[in-house]
Design an enzyme around this catalytic site. Structure first.
Site, mmCIF file in Angstrom:
data_model
loop_
_atom_site.group_PDB
_atom_site.id
_atom_site.type_symbol
_atom_site.label_atom_id
_atom_site.label_comp_id
_atom_site.label_asym_id
_atom_site.label_seq_id
_atom_site.Cartn_x
_atom_site.Cartn_y
_atom_site.Cartn_z
ATOM 1 N N ASP A 31 -31.492 -9.353 4.825
ATOM 2 C CA ASP A 31 -31.067 -8.090 5.434
ATOM 3 C C ASP A 31 -31.822 -7.844 6.730
ATOM 4 O OD1 ASP A 31 -29.575 -7.893 3.214
ATOM 5 O OD2 ASP A 31 -30.551 -6.093 2.399
ATOM 6 N N LEU A 81 9.104 -0.543 -2.126
ATOM 7 C CA LEU A 81 9.539 -1.346 -3.273
ATOM 8 C C LEU A 81 10.483 -0.558 -4.158
ATOM 9 C CD1 LEU A 81 6.140 -2.908 -4.393
ATOM 10 C CD2 LEU A 81 8.098 -4.171 -3.484
ATOM 11 N N GLU A 110 1.799 -9.542 -8.950
ATOM 12 C CA GLU A 110 0.552 -9.049 -8.382
ATOM 13 C C GLU A 110 0.273 -7.657 -8.913
ATOM 14 O OE1 GLU A 110 1.357 -9.066 -4.167
ATOM 15 O OE2 GLU A 110 1.926 -11.176 -4.213
ATOM 16 N N LYS A 112 -0.278 -3.825 -8.498
ATOM 17 C CA LYS A 112 0.113 -2.831 -7.500
ATOM 18 C C LYS A 112 -1.064 -1.874 -7.361
ATOM 19 C CE LYS A 112 4.027 0.072 -6.164
ATOM 20 N NZ LYS A 112 3.255 1.218 -5.716
ATOM 21 N N ASP A 114 -3.393 1.021 -6.384
ATOM 22 C CA ASP A 114 -3.109 2.428 -6.098
ATOM 23 C C ASP A 114 -4.081 2.939 -5.040
ATOM 24 O OD1 ASP A 114 -1.857 4.815 -6.266
ATOM 25 O OD2 ASP A 114 -2.729 5.416 -8.188
ATOM 26 N N ARG A 133 1.507 3.234 6.804
ATOM 27 C CA ARG A 133 2.909 2.886 6.613
ATOM 28 C C ARG A 133 3.840 3.873 7.328
ATOM 29 N NH1 ARG A 133 6.503 2.502 1.355
ATOM 30 N NH2 ARG A 133 5.557 4.531 1.074
ATOM 31 N N GLU A 167 -3.644 -3.073 0.957
ATOM 32 C CA GLU A 167 -3.909 -1.768 0.371
ATOM 33 C C GLU A 167 -5.405 -1.489 0.459
ATOM 34 O OE1 GLU A 167 -1.101 -0.375 -0.613
ATOM 35 O OE2 GLU A 167 -1.655 1.302 -1.920
ATOM 36 N N TYR A 215 -1.627 -8.495 0.675
ATOM 37 C CA TYR A 215 -0.611 -9.090 -0.197
ATOM 38 C C TYR A 215 0.615 -9.647 0.520
ATOM 39 C CZ TYR A 215 0.807 -4.195 0.233
ATOM 40 O OH TYR A 215 1.116 -2.974 0.727
ATOM 41 N N LYS A 297 7.460 -10.694 -7.256
ATOM 42 C CA LYS A 297 8.041 -11.142 -5.982
ATOM 43 C C LYS A 297 8.529 -12.572 -6.091
ATOM 44 C CE LYS A 297 4.668 -8.508 -3.255
ATOM 45 N NZ LYS A 297 3.452 -8.609 -2.421
ATOM 46 N N LYS A 321 6.432 -0.034 -12.682
ATOM 47 C CA LYS A 321 5.465 1.078 -12.649
ATOM 48 C C LYS A 321 5.114 1.478 -14.079
ATOM 49 C CE LYS A 321 5.469 4.057 -9.345
ATOM 50 N NZ LYS A 321 4.498 4.609 -8.382
ATOM 51 N N CYS A 414 0.906 31.339 14.453
ATOM 52 C CA CYS A 414 1.149 32.074 13.219
ATOM 53 C C CYS A 414 2.605 32.538 13.216
ATOM 54 C CB CYS A 414 0.213 33.271 13.121
ATOM 55 S SG CYS A 414 0.628 34.373 11.750
ATOM 56 N N CYS A 417 2.628 36.566 13.566
ATOM 57 C CA CYS A 417 2.109 37.347 14.701
ATOM 58 C C CYS A 417 1.980 36.507 15.964
ATOM 59 C CB CYS A 417 0.768 37.980 14.344
ATOM 60 S SG CYS A 417 -0.567 36.774 14.208
ATOM 61 N N CYS A 430 -5.184 31.970 10.767
ATOM 62 C CA CYS A 430 -4.729 32.959 11.732
ATOM 63 C C CYS A 430 -5.896 33.912 11.900
ATOM 64 C CB CYS A 430 -3.505 33.704 11.204
ATOM 65 S SG CYS A 430 -3.140 35.193 12.159
ATOM 66 N N CYS A 435 -2.783 40.922 12.059
ATOM 67 C CA CYS A 435 -1.560 40.182 11.708
ATOM 68 C C CYS A 435 -0.859 40.920 10.558
ATOM 69 C CB CYS A 435 -1.920 38.766 11.285
ATOM 70 S SG CYS A 435 -0.529 37.848 10.584
HETATM 71 S S1 IVH Z 1 4.644 -5.463 -1.614
HETATM 72 C C1 IVH Z 1 8.138 -5.693 1.069
HETATM 73 N N1 IVH Z 1 2.490 -5.799 -3.054
HETATM 74 O O1 IVH Z 1 3.082 -0.316 -3.009
HETATM 75 C C2 IVH Z 1 6.840 -5.674 0.389
HETATM 76 N N2 IVH Z 1 2.995 -3.605 -2.324
HETATM 77 O O2 IVH Z 1 6.062 1.023 -2.732
HETATM 78 C C3 IVH Z 1 6.537 -4.347 -0.139
HETATM 79 N N3 IVH Z 1 1.322 -1.944 -2.976
HETATM 80 O O3 IVH Z 1 3.687 0.446 0.347
HETATM 81 C C4 IVH Z 1 5.167 -4.163 -0.594
HETATM 82 N N4 IVH Z 1 -0.021 -3.327 -4.039
HETATM 83 O O4 IVH Z 1 1.308 0.367 -0.415
HETATM 84 C C5 IVH Z 1 3.263 -4.921 -2.405
HETATM 85 N N5 IVH Z 1 0.605 -6.294 -4.300
HETATM 86 C C6 IVH Z 1 1.372 -5.412 -3.658
HETATM 87 C C7 IVH Z 1 1.020 -4.045 -3.581
HETATM 88 C C8 IVH Z 1 1.877 -3.168 -2.900
HETATM 89 C C9 IVH Z 1 0.173 -2.068 -3.664
HETATM 90 C C10 IVH Z 1 1.842 -0.652 -2.441
HETATM 91 C C11 IVH Z 1 2.071 -0.691 -0.968
HETATM 92 C C12 IVH Z 1 3.503 -0.384 -0.752
HETATM 93 C C13 IVH Z 1 3.897 0.261 -2.025
HETATM 94 C C14 IVH Z 1 5.350 -0.051 -2.322
#
Ligand code: IVH
Length: 680
Positions: A31, A81, A110, A112, A114, A133, A167, A215, A297, A321, A414, A417, A430, A435
């Site tokens: 470091d 998606l 993959e 997803k 959050d 986005r 993400e 991704y 995918k 989901k 506002c 007002c 405001c 007001c």
């Molecule tokens: S693919 C065309 N892969 O989910 C490709 N999206 O509603 C579309 N997200 O806006 C996205 N992990 O913010 C893809 N492994 C992943 C993801 C991912 C998170 C989010 C991303 C996207 C939203 C799709």
């Protein structure tokens, strides 16, 4: 020395070590050695700013200058998606998609993540800019904040243009830790990550432990045939690719190849997809970060091409989901509400939707930051839920509408007002005390159950009285001749009598209620009660302290503090407030607590005049100590004067102590005081 060259050398060296440390987690230098290099470059950049690169590793620490987030056009289509909520549905989609393809097909699965969606644009080996986005066509340029994220490569070994989707997220443990120190808490890690991308000062973003998984990669001058190849290339270029990856195909050779490229991958035939989805869903809580689903995918780029896209999402991918939204509806409009203290609250007007037993038509959107975080615009399809099972909240944008602007902006003026709105902290205000909306809301507050409890003067009646110009301010409530309501619809004799009785009986509300009902900023019932408990048991005493600009005397009271202390001085030296108070006093409202003479025990303190300062350990509130003095024939006053005989000194005494010492007043500790009380 060739400073330019030296700066480039150190920058390259530092970026390499940042990558080793933050992405590979295998640092090669100490470091200390790292800090030395960092400081050297920082100093050189100060001396030769003309040689500093936009992707200098120094950018990682961010800046205190205010960011702007101009809208920019995406260089690649940023699609969303399509989603399904059950593994069986996904299994069917998969079979249908496989059947539609001419050749043997493979799918990745993959996580997803959050978090907050980001698109990174590279050219000539450098990160050029990073966009949110947005509506898919336009995003906000959040480059300065993204550059602070150590896991985002600023330079890469690829000179052709490249766009990378990923993400930004924060782990749950980091979220708990970071959020606990925040004044305004975020509801979940996603909101913190998205909010951090929009910090005005990138130096603040630099302090948030943000992570990235990428991704999708769009290599402009190259056609890479397979999604797995793209992920591998991205990993080789230094991007973080999520290693928790599944690959499903009935083609043995493709599975073998996938295992060679990603040793940690789960590769299996299509038949085992549903089981995989179920297992991932069941174990998702074991991950240190939140995922809200899985993304399936097609890997072959030529099949992706064949399947094509809709305007909104690709046909070659599908999200599974975990939780179906509690409710989904359309954001019809956003209403700007102004509170009695001027605070602006944007409220979502929703297409009515049934949600756990009631119809939801409105939900608070808190402030502009919350709207930005969701990238919310009028016309969007949104998911809603009931927080704590009562208060409806807008959680997410499910599908962008095509409104302009794509993210709603609170108006500059506002709506009631036309005064320019001012942003302070997270909220707009405001600032116009006159007001009309603020005054109307102030009347509602005054009459509400918690304050003066004038039940017959509900919001509707007040709105009518206000619109007619009959009741414009609080004193009007007491001077208006309610007989004039007789001609109005719904105001029969009985109702008018009820209003009169309610107004009359409100005059018996105790001082604490009256004080809070005035609706002055910082003076709600807790503060009013604290003031009274600490001896400010009449309006006159409060005004006297305010006149002397003695905010410290207020600030010393537990539960008041400096901010409210200063506000109190401001409120009670303002001529219009003093006028209001004197009018209300004349009308018979209570501006002092009723004295309940304490029964006398003895005359041990007769003739003594006491003042109390600081906080006491045993006598909480302080008025308990005052009562003991009075029960023994002494008097307790607010301020030290030449007549003062004793000062009861608590912890952290205020300015009274110095004044008492100057006047040779006897200073008594709390322990001595207890001893005096025990004496007969
Ligand atoms: S693919 C065309 N892969 O989910 C490709 N999206 O509603 C579309 N997200 O806006 C996205 N992990 O913010 C893809 N492994 C992943 C993801 C991912 C998170 C989010 C991303 C996207 C939203 C799709």
């Amino acid at each position: 020395m060739d400073y330019k060259k030296r700066m480039e050398e150190i920058a390259a060296e530092l970026l390499k070590h940042q990558h080793l440390y933050y992405v590979q987690a295998r640092p090669e230098i100490s470091d200390k050695a790292y800090d030395r290099l960092f400081d050297e470059l920082a100093n050189l950049e100060k001396r030769f700013p003309q040689y500093a690169s936009i992707n200098s590793p120094i950018r990682r620490v961010g800046s205190d200058l205010d960011n702007t987030f101009p809208e920019k056009t995406h260089g690649v289509p940023v699609l969303s998606l399509d989603k399904l909520y059950h593994p069986e549905e996904l299994g069917q989609w998969l079979l249908k998609t496989a059947a539609a393809a001419a050749s043997n097909i493979g799918f990745t699965i993959e996580e997803k993540i959050d978090g907050a969606s980001i698109v990174l644009y590279y050219d000539r080996g450098e990160l050029q800019y990073a966009l949110t986005r947005g509506n898919g066509l336009l995003g906000n340029d959040v480059s300065a904040n993204v550059r602070t994220i150590s896991q985002v490569p600023l330079r890469i070994a690829e000179s052709s243009p490249l766009a990378v989707r990923g993400e930004i997220y924060i782990t749950r443990p980091d979220f708990e830790c970071f959020n606990s120190g925040m004044a305004e808490k975020y509801a979940n890690p996603r909101n913190l990550a998205a909010g951090s991308l929009r910090n005005l000062k990138s130096a603040l973003t630099a302090k948030v432990p943000l992570n990235i998984f990428v991704y999708e990669g769009f290599f402009q001058n190259e056609s890479i045939p397979d999604h797995l190849d793209i992920l591998q290339r991205l990993a080789q270029l230094g991007f973080r690719v999520n290693p928790r990856l599944g690959f499903f195909s009935d083609d043995d050779a493709k599975r073998l190849q996938a295992r060679r490229m990603f040793p940690a991958i789960t590769a299996a035939p299509l038949a085992s997809v549903q089981e995989y989805l179920r297992r991932q869903a069941a174990t998702r809580r074991e991950l240190p970060y939140d995922i809200d689903g899985l993304v399936v995918k097609v890997v072959e780029m030529n099949i992706r091409q064949e399947l094509g896209t809709t305007a909104h999402h690709p046909r070659w991918a599908m999200a599974y989901k975990f939780d179906s939204p509690q409710g989904r509806t359309i954001l019809l409009d956003i209403q700007v509400q102004i509170g009695r203290n001027g605070r602006v609250t944007p409220v979502a007007l929703l297409k009515p939707v049934a949600l756990s037993g009631s119809t939801v038509t409105r939900a608070t959107l808190h402030n502009q930051d919350y709207i930005n975080m969701l990238e919310l615009g009028i016309g969007d399809e949104v998911s809603i839920s009931k927080r704590g099972d009562v208060i409806p909240a807008v959680d997410d944008v499910l599908e962008k509408g095509d409104s302009h602007p794509s993210i709603y902006k609170i108006p500059e003026y506002c709506p009631f007002c036309s005064t320019p709105l001012v942003k302070e902290g997270a909220h707009h205000f405001c600032k116009n005390d006159t007001c009309p909306e603020r005054r109307r809301r102030g009347l509602n507050y005054f009459c509400a159950k918690e304050q003066m409890d004038i039940e017959a003067l509900g919001e509707k009646t007040i709105a009518l009285l206000f619109a007619k110009g009959w009741v414009q301010s609080i004193p009007d409530i007491y001077s208006f001749d309610y007989a004039m309501l007789a001609g109005e619809e719904g105001f029969k004799e009985k109702k008018i009598a009820r209003i009169r009785a309610g107004v009359a009986s409100s005059k018996t509300r105790p001082f604490a209620r009256v004080l809070a009902a005035l609706g002055l900023d910082g003076v709600a019932s807790a503060a009013a009660n604290a003031l009274i408990a600490h001896g400010f048991d009449s309006m006159d005493k409060i005004i006297a302290a305010a006149k002397k600009n003695d905010w410290e005397i207020f600030a010393a009271i537990e539960g008041i503090g400096e901010t409210t202390g200063r506000l109190l001085v401001g409120h009670f030296s303002k001529p219009e407030n003093l006028q209001l108070i004197s009018s209300l006093k004349e009308m018979g409202l209570k501006f002092a607590t009723e004295e309940k003479a304490a029964p006398r025990i003895n005359n041990a303190f007769a003739g003594q005049i006491w003042v109390i300062t600081g906080s006491l350990a045993k006598f909480i509130p302080r008025s308990l100590a005052a009562a003991e003095i009075e029960k023994r024939g002494g008097r307790v006053l607010e301020n030290v004067s030449t007549r003062t005989t004793h000062l009861l000194r608590g912890a952290n005494p205020g300015s009274k102590l110095a004044r008492a010492e100057k006047n040779h007043v006897k200073i008594i500790s709390e322990n001595d005081f207890l001893r005096l009380l025990r004496k007969k």
